[in-house]
Design an enzyme around this catalytic site. Structure first.
Site, PDB file in Angstrom:
ATOM      1  N   ASP A  17       0.829  -1.207   0.000  1.00  0.00           N
ATOM      2  CA  ASP A  17       0.000   0.000   0.000  1.00  0.00           C
ATOM      3  C   ASP A  17       0.867   1.263   0.000  1.00  0.00           C
ATOM      4  O   ASP A  17       1.981   1.261   0.525  1.00  0.00           O
ATOM      5  CB  ASP A  17      -0.912  -0.026   1.238  1.00  0.00           C
ATOM      6  CG  ASP A  17      -2.061   0.957   1.106  1.00  0.00           C
ATOM      7  OD1 ASP A  17      -2.369   1.369  -0.035  1.00  0.00           O
ATOM      8  OD2 ASP A  17      -2.643   1.325   2.135  1.00  0.00           O
ATOM      9  N   ASN A  19       1.381   3.393  -2.880  1.00  0.00           N
ATOM     10  CA  ASN A  19       1.951   3.840  -4.163  1.00  0.00           C
ATOM     11  C   ASN A  19       1.429   5.222  -4.560  1.00  0.00           C
ATOM     12  O   ASN A  19       2.185   6.092  -4.975  1.00  0.00           O
ATOM     13  CB  ASN A  19       1.569   2.872  -5.298  1.00  0.00           C
ATOM     14  CG  ASN A  19       2.269   1.549  -5.202  1.00  0.00           C
ATOM     15  OD1 ASN A  19       3.150   1.369  -4.382  1.00  0.00           O
ATOM     16  ND2 ASN A  19       1.878   0.616  -6.052  1.00  0.00           N
ATOM     17  N   ARG A  30      -0.364   9.538  -9.747  1.00  0.00           N
ATOM     18  CA  ARG A  30      -0.386   8.280  -8.988  1.00  0.00           C
ATOM     19  C   ARG A  30       0.313   7.140  -9.734  1.00  0.00           C
ATOM     20  O   ARG A  30       0.908   6.251  -9.128  1.00  0.00           O
ATOM     21  CB  ARG A  30      -1.847   7.866  -8.718  1.00  0.00           C
ATOM     22  CG  ARG A  30      -2.600   8.800  -7.793  1.00  0.00           C
ATOM     23  CD  ARG A  30      -4.060   8.361  -7.663  1.00  0.00           C
ATOM     24  NE  ARG A  30      -4.159   6.992  -7.178  1.00  0.00           N
ATOM     25  CZ  ARG A  30      -4.080   6.631  -5.898  1.00  0.00           C
ATOM     26  NH1 ARG A  30      -3.917   7.550  -4.973  1.00  0.00           N
ATOM     27  NH2 ARG A  30      -4.174   5.361  -5.559  1.00  0.00           N
ATOM     28  N   SER A  62      -7.019  -5.537  -5.989  1.00  0.00           N
ATOM     29  CA  SER A  62      -8.169  -6.176  -5.346  1.00  0.00           C
ATOM     30  C   SER A  62      -9.385  -6.095  -6.271  1.00  0.00           C
ATOM     31  O   SER A  62      -9.416  -5.255  -7.186  1.00  0.00           O
ATOM     32  CB  SER A  62      -8.475  -5.497  -4.016  1.00  0.00           C
ATOM     33  OG  SER A  62      -9.123  -4.272  -4.245  1.00  0.00           O
ATOM     34  N   ASN A  65     -10.549  -2.712  -6.429  1.00  0.00           N
ATOM     35  CA  ASN A  65      -9.745  -1.678  -7.109  1.00  0.00           C
ATOM     36  C   ASN A  65     -10.339  -1.282  -8.466  1.00  0.00           C
ATOM     37  O   ASN A  65      -9.962  -0.264  -9.037  1.00  0.00           O
ATOM     38  CB  ASN A  65      -8.288  -2.125  -7.286  1.00  0.00           C
ATOM     39  CG  ASN A  65      -7.483  -2.089  -6.006  1.00  0.00           C
ATOM     40  OD1 ASN A  65      -6.544  -2.850  -5.818  1.00  0.00           O
ATOM     41  ND2 ASN A  65      -7.826  -1.187  -5.099  1.00  0.00           N
ATOM     42  N   ARG A  68     -11.646   2.271  -9.021  1.00  0.00           N
ATOM     43  CA  ARG A  68     -10.787   3.435  -9.288  1.00  0.00           C
ATOM     44  C   ARG A  68     -11.057   3.998 -10.681  1.00  0.00           C
ATOM     45  O   ARG A  68     -11.750   3.384 -11.479  1.00  0.00           O
ATOM     46  CB  ARG A  68      -9.318   3.015  -9.161  1.00  0.00           C
ATOM     47  CG  ARG A  68      -8.993   2.627  -7.748  1.00  0.00           C
ATOM     48  CD  ARG A  68      -7.532   2.389  -7.541  1.00  0.00           C
ATOM     49  NE  ARG A  68      -7.325   2.070  -6.127  1.00  0.00           N
ATOM     50  CZ  ARG A  68      -6.167   2.112  -5.518  1.00  0.00           C
ATOM     51  NH1 ARG A  68      -5.079   2.455  -6.178  1.00  0.00           N
ATOM     52  NH2 ARG A  68      -6.066   1.813  -4.240  1.00  0.00           N
ATOM     53  N   ARG A 184       2.042  -5.046   6.045  1.00  0.00           N
ATOM     54  CA  ARG A 184       1.306  -4.022   5.287  1.00  0.00           C
ATOM     55  C   ARG A 184       2.097  -2.727   5.351  1.00  0.00           C
ATOM     56  O   ARG A 184       2.403  -2.233   6.441  1.00  0.00           O
ATOM     57  CB  ARG A 184      -0.096  -3.804   5.845  1.00  0.00           C
ATOM     58  CG  ARG A 184      -0.828  -2.726   5.040  1.00  0.00           C
ATOM     59  CD  ARG A 184      -2.271  -2.537   5.406  1.00  0.00           C
ATOM     60  NE  ARG A 184      -2.868  -1.574   4.487  1.00  0.00           N
ATOM     61  CZ  ARG A 184      -4.092  -1.655   3.991  1.00  0.00           C
ATOM     62  NH1 ARG A 184      -4.877  -2.636   4.337  1.00  0.00           N
ATOM     63  NH2 ARG A 184      -4.534  -0.731   3.164  1.00  0.00           N
ATOM     64  N   SER A 192      -7.939  -5.416   4.590  1.00  0.00           N
ATOM     65  CA  SER A 192      -8.468  -5.066   3.266  1.00  0.00           C
ATOM     66  C   SER A 192      -8.766  -6.287   2.384  1.00  0.00           C
ATOM     67  O   SER A 192      -8.425  -6.300   1.199  1.00  0.00           O
ATOM     68  CB  SER A 192      -7.514  -4.118   2.527  1.00  0.00           C
ATOM     69  OG  SER A 192      -7.392  -2.914   3.230  1.00  0.00           O
TER      70      SER A 192
HETATM   71  C1  FPP Z   1      -1.853   0.062  -3.450  1.00  0.00           C
HETATM   72  O1  FPP Z   1      -1.430   1.407  -3.325  1.00  0.00           O
HETATM   73  C2  FPP Z   1      -1.267  -0.514  -4.635  1.00  0.00           C
HETATM   74  C3  FPP Z   1      -1.959  -1.000  -5.699  1.00  0.00           C
HETATM   75  C4  FPP Z   1      -3.440  -0.999  -5.773  1.00  0.00           C
HETATM   76  C5  FPP Z   1      -1.241  -1.532  -6.879  1.00  0.00           C
HETATM   77  C6  FPP Z   1      -0.035  -2.373  -6.587  1.00  0.00           C
HETATM   78  C7  FPP Z   1       0.754  -2.466  -7.804  1.00  0.00           C
HETATM   79  C8  FPP Z   1       2.100  -2.486  -7.895  1.00  0.00           C
HETATM   80  C9  FPP Z   1       3.005  -2.551  -6.744  1.00  0.00           C
HETATM   81  C10 FPP Z   1       2.686  -2.422  -9.259  1.00  0.00           C
HETATM   82  C11 FPP Z   1       3.332  -3.650  -9.782  1.00  0.00           C
HETATM   83  C12 FPP Z   1       2.585  -4.899  -9.561  1.00  0.00           C
HETATM   84  C13 FPP Z   1       2.733  -6.020 -10.327  1.00  0.00           C
HETATM   85  C14 FPP Z   1       2.056  -7.256  -9.906  1.00  0.00           C
HETATM   86  C15 FPP Z   1       3.519  -6.044 -11.554  1.00  0.00           C
HETATM   87  P1  FPP Z   1      -2.485   2.567  -3.517  1.00  0.00           P
HETATM   88  O2  FPP Z   1      -2.557   2.898  -4.944  1.00  0.00           O
HETATM   89  O3  FPP Z   1      -3.782   2.157  -2.885  1.00  0.00           O
HETATM   90  O4  FPP Z   1      -1.819   3.706  -2.708  1.00  0.00           O
HETATM   91  P2  FPP Z   1      -2.556   4.839  -1.849  1.00  0.00           P
HETATM   92  O5  FPP Z   1      -3.224   4.144  -0.693  1.00  0.00           O
HETATM   93  O6  FPP Z   1      -1.441   5.705  -1.415  1.00  0.00           O
HETATM   94  O7  FPP Z   1      -3.527   5.523  -2.758  1.00  0.00           O
END
Ligand code: FPP
Length: 239
Positions: A17, A19, A30, A62, A65, A68, A184, A192
């Protein structure tokens, strides 16, 4: 649930979590956070294999997701394709076996094709297992398992009195052992909908660091936390 001789967690899960926040705090889109997250994933998977973790389960996307923006979903799907088709060659070469957990619907054909390709390419690898949870939900997994069980009971493949908490794993997306350690990143303290069945006795480790900044030393710290846990499994002392 198994600890090897060095008390390394056998199965580690990571809810990757933060990114989006990583990018937004830098005034970036993002998607930049997801891109950097993919680089972190590659590094962490290689390191996990090096230090002897046998199974690494990662929460990539998920079922929720899909709520989004279309732009973010499209970016992530294209990033997945790029990683599975070329970027993760390093993982394949290092002997990591890639498997997936989650529902296929409504993933597009090009995503499914890239997933099948990397699964096939790495199917005989014996280094460690990278279980990528994509279009995944823990409750959905339990519902899907229940439907498979009902089907097997109807067909006489299993008797309902023979079903137990151990053979229930046969009906999950992947028949992997339970999580020993669940990490996490990114400041939130919740599951989650991640691996709800397999996390039944996982040691939980929350770290504020956003996933793109999660380094090898941070994984070491999480493992150290695990190694200091007294895992009693309902007994009075760890036997
Ligand atoms: C959660 O952070 C992250 C994700 C929903 C995507 C995860 C994807 C990667 C790490 C990219 C590469 C993955 C693969 C399998 C190639 P968020 O976007 O919810 O962050 P936030 O809570 O800060 O908004």
């Amino acid at each position: 649930m198994s600890n090897n001789k060095n008390n390394m967690p056998y199965h580690v899960g990571i809810i990757m979590d933060g990114n989006g926040r990583w990018a937004q705090e830098r005034g970036q889109n993002r998607s930049e956070g997801h891109k950097k997250g993919a680089e972190t994933l590659e590094k962490i998977a290689l390191y996990a294999k090096k230090i002897g973790i046998k199974i690494l389960s990662l929460y990539a996307f998920s079922t929720d997701n899909f709520k989004r923006s279309q732009e973010e979903v499209d970016y992530l799907m294209n990033l997945f394709i790029k990683c599975f088709e070329t970027k993760f060659d390093s993982l394949c070469k290092e002997g990591i076996k890639v498997v997936f957990s989650g529902r296929e619907y409504p993933l597009k054909d090009n995503v499914l094709k890239a997933m099948h390709k990397i699964t096939e390419k790495t199917q005989n690898n014996t280094g460690c297992i990278l279980n990528i949870c994509l279009n995944y939900g823990g409750q959905e997994e339990i519902v899907d398992a229940s439907l498979k069980i009902a089907n097997d009971i109807n067909k006489g493949i299993i008797k309902k009195e023979d079903l137990n908490r151990d053979n229930f794993y046969n009906y999950l997306y992947q028949n992997l052992p339970p999580l020993d350690l669940l990490i996490r990143t990114g400041k939130e303290h919740r599951l989650s909908n991640f691996m709800l069945y397999q996390a039944f006795y996982a040691e939980l480790y929350f770290v504020d660091t956003y996933f793109p900044d999660f380094l090898e030393k941070d994984l070491d710290k999480a493992i150290e936390h695990f190694q200091n846990c007294n895992r009693k499994f309902g007994n009075v002392e760890n036997k």
